[in-house]
Design an enzyme around this catalytic site. Structure first.
Site, PDB file in Angstrom:
ATOM      1  CG  HIS A   1      64.946  36.532  51.758  1.00  9.19           C
ATOM      2  ND1 HIS A   1      66.146  37.088  52.113  1.00  9.19           N
ATOM      3  CD2 HIS A   1      64.900  35.320  52.382  1.00  9.19           C
ATOM      4  CE1 HIS A   1      66.810  36.252  52.894  1.00  9.19           C
ATOM      5  NE2 HIS A   1      66.069  35.173  53.087  1.00  9.19           N
ATOM      6  CD  GLU A   2      62.123  32.696  52.599  1.00  8.51           C
ATOM      7  OE1 GLU A   2      62.631  31.597  52.267  1.00  8.51           O
ATOM      8  OE2 GLU A   2      62.496  33.323  53.610  1.00  8.51           O
TER       9      GLU A   2
ATOM     10  CG  HIS B   1      66.468  30.810  50.561  1.00 14.92           C
ATOM     11  ND1 HIS B   1      67.793  30.665  50.859  1.00 14.92           N
ATOM     12  CD2 HIS B   1      65.943  31.615  51.534  1.00 14.92           C
ATOM     13  CE1 HIS B   1      68.068  31.342  51.970  1.00 14.92           C
ATOM     14  NE2 HIS B   1      66.962  31.930  52.395  1.00 14.92           N
TER      15      HIS B   1
ATOM     16  CG  HIS C   1      71.246  28.430  46.363  1.00 15.12           C
ATOM     17  ND1 HIS C   1      71.762  28.772  47.585  1.00 15.12           N
ATOM     18  CD2 HIS C   1      72.286  27.922  45.661  1.00 15.12           C
ATOM     19  CE1 HIS C   1      73.058  28.499  47.614  1.00 15.12           C
ATOM     20  NE2 HIS C   1      73.398  27.981  46.459  1.00 15.12           N
TER      21      HIS C   1
END
Length: 677
Positions: free
Chosen positions: A466-467, A470, A473
């Protein structure tokens, strides 16, 4: 952090690759002078803009403002990383001093009447300026943010607004300080190892290490993670210890020197007053206005569909677990008996799976492998750059033959780090500034004893993916203006790419590559993989209910108007959950009010709904990947081009429609979470 050079290292660009902070040269005494110098520098830059006798142009106003504040960016990016990840009494003292100064500094720029006059004139003529789409969006964004921040208010109202912002900034800082201290103080000390029966051996070693580090040699310390649910509750057979641990978690911030209730009540009152000044009935209305949801009614429509089904499923799950336990379970029993039922029904022991999820293998052969297959990225660890803590690691990121930037990882929990997991940047990508990304992921994995492997839970693996979503991104950002870089998108869109990246942890190719026993190298057996897939929706009623309970609490606090008075935090919380029909005793909120850092110490006030809002897009996107062949470079290229690279430079929902070919649909989310009945 010891000095290597004289002078303040923040006052000039870092000499290290990609502008990586020179932590060998940085000392605590550098921060305050650098903040002071950075704010003065930016004020002078703004004064130069407003003193320009010529007419306002996009270049001499908007671009000039976008370029301003270089020193302030350098010091702030480092300082606030340390606030979250490596806090000290000195750091906390500086934060308390500088937070209201920064709020006042931001207001002085945003509310500068001469600057706003120039921006407003450009905004009025925006369609005649022959701007490219990203430049036009920047001008519109700058004007919108100024208006939302009070640029059109009368002088007296602006002065009150400045007071509110300064106090809110100070209170948010104090909330984080008390929460960290309270979590450390609430850790559960166990003197008899027999009480830890059921806890995996490496978790017992970690508890012994944590106790020794705090001066309790020979004892064991169960430290707290940020959410209500503590991982050890799934394993501990001692029911009394489970209750102790649960109460330590849920009573954080309720009484004693670390009580946060006074901060909560003051913050919600100030936010309500500020919203009224800005023309809104409550803070939630003001906050959601710039999200993709747009209105609180849109949020209510979604939550209204999900909450009743989730609560019914949670109650059914509690009844099933009570039958398995032989007595009505309490909140501290749920995880323990859920694991027993899961093991019986699906023949899965989650603790027994941990040897297959060793950190290095998951990182290199899972997280990095998926990024390589999708986006062509390669990662190479380097040890020549200074770190703010010995546990920090740095990786070169290569995009084909070109070096794209740096990825920084800080995986292990420590007393100086706040709970949770997050991504931030030391340097944002921007073609205007000529900067390339330096992105940091911070987690709170329990550190094993020296010489022992770091074995992850399935939840740890999910958080890692999940991280890193980020991080992608930020790393794959390809924008001109720093305002739009990477994750600078609406709050209820920012979780979308990170949640999409979670899908690859279960992808057959990726899973087979990383899920191998750390001692034997044997892959996770195929039948176990099948049983894991079959159990995916087990306990989803509870998981959805605890999340929605926190979301609804956030909304309840931030729907208060300036005339609404609350004196009892616990009563308000109980009434809000009951009114929403989601007050299930065995499924308490993921965060109770007094330790809800997202909304009182972070940037998610009235926006915690963002995770489920983004998950609609995420679940719909997972279907797109499945329809188009899954883990293929061609698919990654489309997702990168249309979404990851665009940051905030385009309207996020327009970007989504360009990617998906239509608006998102709710159906895939309902199926994923078992909310279709």
């Amino acid at each position: 952090m010891l000095a290597r050079v004289t002078g303040n290292p923040f006052l000039t660009p870092s000499p290290l690759p990609f502008g990586f902070p020179d932590f060998d040269a940085i000392r605590e005494e550098h921060f305050l002078p650098a903040f002071t110098a950075g704010m003065a520098e930016q004020r002078a830059e703004v004064e130069a803009i407003t003193a320009d006798p010529g007419p306002a142009t996009f270049e001499n106003t908007v671009v000039a403002l976008e370029r301003s504040g270089a020193t302030l960016r350098r010091v702030a990016d480092v300082f606030f990383t340390l606030v979250g990840s490596c806090s000290t009494p000195g750091i906390r003292e500086i934060e308390a001093q500088v937070a209201p100064q920064l709020a006042a500094h931001a207001d002085a720029i945003t509310l500068d009447p001469v600057l706003f006059t120039r921006i407003e004139a450009l905004f009025a003529a925006r369609h005649d300026l022959d701007l490219d789409p990203e430049s036009l969006r920047l001008l519109e964004r700058m004007h919108r943010d100024a208006v939302r921040a009070g640029a059109r208010l009368a002088p007296a109202e602006q002065e009150r607004l400045k007071e509110l912002n300064a106090e809110l900034s100070a209170l948010s800082t104090e909330f984080g300080t008390r929460l960290l201290a309270g979590a450390n103080a609430a850790a559960v000390l166990v003197e008899d190892e027999a009480q830890l029966a059921g806890l995996p051996a490496d978790a017992v070693s970690a508890a012994a290490r944590a106790a020794a580090e705090r001066g309790h040699e020979g004892s064991f310390l169960l430290t707290l993670v940020l959410p209500t649910g503590q991982p050890a509750l799934a394993s501990l057979t001692d029911r009394g210890l489970r209750e102790r641990l649960h109460r330590a978690s849920t009573e954080r911030g309720l009484g004693g020197e670390h009580d946060t209730r006074d901060i909560v009540l003051r913050m919600v009152a100030l936010r309500a007053e500020r919203a009224a000044l800005l023309g809104h009935p409550h803070h939630a209305s003001w906050a959601v206005e710039v999200g993709t949801a747009g209105t609180v009614e849109a949020i209510d429509a979604m939550l209204g569909k999900l909450a009743p089904i989730a609560a019914a499923n949670a109650r059914a799950e509690a009844a099933e677990l009570s039958e398995a336990a032989g007595f009505p379970i309490e909140a501290w029993d749920r995880a323990f008996y859920a694991e027993r039922v899961r093991k019986e029904r699906f023949d899965i022991d989650t603790d027994a799976l941990r040897p297959y999820f060793e950190l290095e293998r998951v990182l290199h052969d899972g997280v990095f492998h998926a990024a390589n297959r999708l986006y062509g990225l390669r990662f190479a660890e380097r040890d020549d750059l200074p770190r703010y803590h010995p546990d920090v690691r740095v990786f070169d990121v290569f995009d084909g033959d070109e070096q794209l930037g740096l990825f920084v990882a800080d995986f292990y929990a420590r007393d100086s780090k706040r709970g949770g997991a997050w991504m931030n940047s030391f340097v944002d990508q921007s073609h205007l500034l000529g900067t390339e990304p330096v992105v940091l992921n911070t987690l709170n994995i329990v550190k094993p004893a020296d010489g022992e492997p770091t074995l992850l839970t399935v939840d740890n693996v999910r958080t890692l993916f999940h991280e890193f979503g980020h991080a992608l991104h930020g790393l794959l950002s390809d924008v001109r203006y720093p305002t739009f870089s990477g994750t600078s998108v609406p709050r209820d869109f920012v979780e979308f790419p990170s949640q999409v990246n979670e899908m690859w942890l279960e992808d057959p190719e990726v899973l087979a590559n990383y899920a191998r026993h750390h001692e034997t190298g044997e892959p996770l057996p195929a039948e176990v993989v099948e049983r894991l897939a079959a159990s995916r929706r087990f306990g989803e009623g509870f998981a959805t209910t605890e999340y929605l309970a926190a979301t609804l609490l956030d909304q309840a606090w931030h729907r208060l108007g300036p005339g609404d008075t609350v004196t009892d935090v616990e009563r308000f919380e109980a009434d809000a959950l009951a009114a929403a029909g989601i007050a299930e005793p065995t499924a308490p909120p993921r965060y109770r009010t007094t330790y809800f850092n997202h909304i009182f110490g972070g940037g998610y006030s009235a926006a915690y709904y963002s995770y489920i809002w983004s998950e609609v897009l995420d679940a719909d996107t997972v279907e797109w990947f499945a329809e188009n062949g899954g883990l293929r470079r061609e698919n990654g290229d489309v997702f990168r081009r249309e979404l990851l690279s665009r940051g905030g430079a385009v309207d996020p929902m327009e970007a989504y429609r360009a990617f998906r070919g239509r608006d998102p649909e709710l159906g895939p989310l309902l199926v994923r979470r078992g909310l279709t009945r």
